[in-house]
Design a protein around this motif. Structure first.
Motif, PDB file in Angstrom:
ATOM      1  N   PHE A 266       0.831  -1.203   0.000  1.00  0.00           N
ATOM      2  CA  PHE A 266       0.000   0.000   0.000  1.00  0.00           C
ATOM      3  C   PHE A 266       0.867   1.255   0.000  1.00  0.00           C
ATOM      4  N   GLY A 267       1.943   1.227   0.797  1.00  0.00           N
ATOM      5  CA  GLY A 267       2.834   2.376   0.858  1.00  0.00           C
ATOM      6  C   GLY A 267       3.487   2.662  -0.482  1.00  0.00           C
ATOM      7  N   ALA A 268       3.864   1.598  -1.191  1.00  0.00           N
ATOM      8  CA  ALA A 268       4.492   1.766  -2.501  1.00  0.00           C
ATOM      9  C   ALA A 268       3.540   2.430  -3.492  1.00  0.00           C
ATOM     10  N   LEU A 269       2.305   1.947  -3.544  1.00  0.00           N
ATOM     11  CA  LEU A 269       1.336   2.542  -4.457  1.00  0.00           C
ATOM     12  C   LEU A 269       1.084   4.006  -4.115  1.00  0.00           C
ATOM     13  N   THR A 270       0.970   4.298  -2.830  1.00  0.00           N
ATOM     14  CA  THR A 270       0.742   5.671  -2.393  1.00  0.00           C
ATOM     15  C   THR A 270       1.907   6.576  -2.786  1.00  0.00           C
ATOM     16  N   ALA A 271       3.141   6.058  -2.624  1.00  0.00           N
ATOM     17  CA  ALA A 271       4.325   6.847  -2.960  1.00  0.00           C
ATOM     18  C   ALA A 271       4.413   7.131  -4.455  1.00  0.00           C
ATOM     19  N   ALA A 272       3.875   6.219  -5.278  1.00  0.00           N
ATOM     20  CA  ALA A 272       3.975   6.387  -6.731  1.00  0.00           C
ATOM     21  C   ALA A 272       3.017   7.430  -7.282  1.00  0.00           C
ATOM     22  N   VAL A 273       1.927   7.692  -6.583  1.00  0.00           N
ATOM     23  CA  VAL A 273       0.880   8.553  -7.132  1.00  0.00           C
ATOM     24  C   VAL A 273       1.368   9.961  -7.467  1.00  0.00           C
ATOM     25  N   PRO A 274       2.042  10.676  -6.562  1.00  0.00           N
ATOM     26  CA  PRO A 274       2.494  12.036  -6.916  1.00  0.00           C
ATOM     27  C   PRO A 274       3.424  12.047  -8.129  1.00  0.00           C
ATOM     28  N   TYR A 275       4.289  11.038  -8.219  1.00  0.00           N
ATOM     29  CA  TYR A 275       5.219  10.974  -9.348  1.00  0.00           C
ATOM     30  C   TYR A 275       4.444  10.812 -10.656  1.00  0.00           C
ATOM     31  N   ILE A 276       3.470   9.922 -10.656  1.00  0.00           N
ATOM     32  CA  ILE A 276       2.673   9.707 -11.871  1.00  0.00           C
ATOM     33  C   ILE A 276       1.921  10.981 -12.243  1.00  0.00           C
ATOM     34  N   ASN A 277       1.351  11.642 -11.239  1.00  0.00           N
ATOM     35  CA  ASN A 277       0.582  12.861 -11.496  1.00  0.00           C
ATOM     36  C   ASN A 277       1.444  13.989 -12.047  1.00  0.00           C
ATOM     37  N   GLU A 278       2.664  14.084 -11.571  1.00  0.00           N
ATOM     38  CA  GLU A 278       3.481  15.263 -11.861  1.00  0.00           C
ATOM     39  C   GLU A 278       4.566  15.039 -12.915  1.00  0.00           C
ATOM     40  N   ARG A 279       5.062  13.785 -13.054  1.00  0.00           N
ATOM     41  CA  ARG A 279       6.249  13.601 -13.888  1.00  0.00           C
ATOM     42  C   ARG A 279       6.113  12.545 -14.981  1.00  0.00           C
ATOM     43  N   LEU A 304      -2.781  -4.069  -9.409  1.00  0.00           N
ATOM     44  CA  LEU A 304      -1.934  -4.088  -8.218  1.00  0.00           C
ATOM     45  C   LEU A 304      -2.763  -3.789  -6.970  1.00  0.00           C
ATOM     46  N   ALA A 305      -3.647  -2.791  -7.095  1.00  0.00           N
ATOM     47  CA  ALA A 305      -4.480  -2.414  -5.949  1.00  0.00           C
ATOM     48  C   ALA A 305      -5.450  -3.530  -5.576  1.00  0.00           C
ATOM     49  N   ALA A 306      -6.024  -4.174  -6.575  1.00  0.00           N
ATOM     50  CA  ALA A 306      -6.985  -5.244  -6.306  1.00  0.00           C
ATOM     51  C   ALA A 306      -6.326  -6.411  -5.577  1.00  0.00           C
ATOM     52  N   ASP A 307      -5.143  -6.806  -6.033  1.00  0.00           N
ATOM     53  CA  ASP A 307      -4.458  -7.927  -5.386  1.00  0.00           C
ATOM     54  C   ASP A 307      -4.090  -7.604  -3.942  1.00  0.00           C
ATOM     55  N   LEU A 308      -3.663  -6.370  -3.701  1.00  0.00           N
ATOM     56  CA  LEU A 308      -3.356  -5.972  -2.325  1.00  0.00           C
ATOM     57  C   LEU A 308      -4.619  -5.940  -1.464  1.00  0.00           C
ATOM     58  N   ALA A 309      -5.706  -5.428  -2.035  1.00  0.00           N
ATOM     59  CA  ALA A 309      -6.950  -5.352  -1.277  1.00  0.00           C
ATOM     60  C   ALA A 309      -7.439  -6.730  -0.866  1.00  0.00           C
ATOM     61  N   VAL A 310      -7.338  -7.705  -1.767  1.00  0.00           N
ATOM     62  CA  VAL A 310      -7.767  -9.068  -1.450  1.00  0.00           C
ATOM     63  C   VAL A 310      -6.840  -9.697  -0.409  1.00  0.00           C
TER      64      VAL A 310
END
Length: 397
Positions: A266-279, A304-310
């Motif tokens: 979850f932390g990895a996905l969260t960390a990736a979001v700003p980078y995807i949005n901005e760069r 990725l999110a679905a597998d983590l959620a399950v």
């Protein structure tokens, strides 16, 4: 920081009692104000995260699993797994250090002498934390412990030996260690020879070797410890022969590892979001101006999110099963197999997410000045603890 803020409504919000809600609220404040700013520097130093753990000690977290009659909050296993997961969303080393303390607290109180139960409660209320020294080098599963506990005339022990992977012990207030007491071992039950002791870290003869040098989970500082003629008085005895170890301790550990692995993902996905949005840039064939509209990025992120959620749903359910087992409502097989399944799912989901975020972000995310490798290194290291293939083999049978 709740899971709903990380993955929207993919992961449903949970219901907690008043004590659990209070400790989780304290946890979120601790994470945002004190743990998050220190996480990457903790990893870089590769040593015990003293400032982070000092901050953690000042909250109710240390006594969350302590029974109410000893002054604790008495939270259930489900809440404990939630705590471990949320910590791992930011600093998985701190999560693992907390995990060790919490699991030892739940475990030792079941098999310690009566006097020790109240003593441990007082130690925890005084903001003291437990570390672990159990694993030994070059020892097979059928060998007795090489670390020895030799009885003394006063009713205590002299401990000699060498331990590895001593998570939390580097700066713990007390080190929980198993040693072999040959005088208590019997042919009918060899485990009676296993003696748990709670040894203050500064005791003469205890040498903490700051030799942890790992790919990930660096700030756990899980190096080696030597015990050289360590005098252990009776008040440090933490197990009664015949009552320990508990038959579900090992699967409880696995549920915790699953929770931490989910948190890392979850932390990895969260960390990736700003980078995807901005760069990040969309692929030319996508026909989109922004990466956030690229259908392949969205599809991959969703998978990725679905597998983590399950995996997390399965892990959180293990908390309820642990409580049910301790109430005598299910047997060990009914507990162990779902935990093995959760650990397997969490390992795959965490490895997929921590590696997959680079495909979402693009080539720039692997630059030397980025910190995105942090997540994969921690997941890869933690996933090797108790090989998941043996869990899959057990499930396959």
């Amino acid at each position: 920081m709740s899971l709903t803020s990380i993955l929207g409504k993919i992961v449903p919000a949970q219901t907690w009692n008043n004590a659990e809600a209070e400790v989780l609220q304290q946890l979120d404040s601790l994470i945002e104000q004190q743990l998050r700013p220190l996480a990457f520097s903790n990893d870089k130093s590769g040593r015990y995260p003293t400032a982070s753990m000092t901050a953690l000690k000042q909250t109710a977290l240390l006594r969350a699993a302590l029974p109410v009659d000893l002054g604790g909050l008495g939270v259930g296993h489900r809440c404990s797994l939630e705590i471990q997961m949320r910590l791992a969303c930011v600093d998985s080393a701190v999560a693992q250090l907390y995990k060790v303390h919490e699991e030892l607290l739940r475990e030792v109180l079941h098999y310690c002498p009566a006097f020790q139960r109240e003593r441990i409660g007082k130690l925890v209320l005084q903001y003291q934390i437990l570390g672990l020294a159990v694993a030994e080098p070059n020892r097979s599963a059928v060998d007795p412990l090489k670390t020895t506990a030799t009885p003394t005339a006063s009713g205590g022990f002299v401990v000699d030996g060498f331990k590895i992977y001593t998570t939390g012990a580097a700066e713990a207030d007390h080190i929980a260690t198993w040693a072999w007491n040959a005088a208590s071992a019997t042919a009918e039950s060899p485990v009676h020879g296993m003696q748990m002791l709670l040894i203050p870290r500064g005791t003469p003869g205890v040498t903490v070797n700051r030799d942890w040098d790992a790919l990930g989970q660096r700030a756990t500082d899980s190096g080696s410890i030597k015990f050289d003629k360590v005098q252990c008085p009776p008040e440090w005895i933490a197990s009664v022969p015949g009552k320990a170890p508990l038959i579900h301790s090992s699967v409880r550990y696995q549920a915790g590892f699953a929770a931490v692995l989910c948190g890392i993902g979850f932390g990895a996905l969260t960390a990736a979001v700003p980078y995807i949005n901005e760069r990040s840039r969309p692929w030319a064939q996508a026909g989109m101006e922004k990466a956030t509209a690229d259908p392949m990025i969205l599809r991959s992120a969703g998978e990725l999110a679905a597998d983590l959620a399950v995996a997390w749903a399965a892990t959180l359910q293990c908390g309820a099963l642990l409580d049910a087992f301790e109430r005598g409502e299910i047997d060990r097989a009914q507990l162990a197999l779902p935990i093995s399944a959760a650990k397997s799912a969490a390992s795959r989901a965490a490895m997929a997410a921590t590696g997959g975020i680079h495909a979402l972000m693009g080539t720039g995310s692997i630059g030397g000045k980025t910190t995105f490798d942090y997540w994969w290194r921690n997941a890869r290291t933690l996933s090797l603890h108790d090989p998941v293939e043996w869990k899959n083999h057990e499930l396959g049978k």
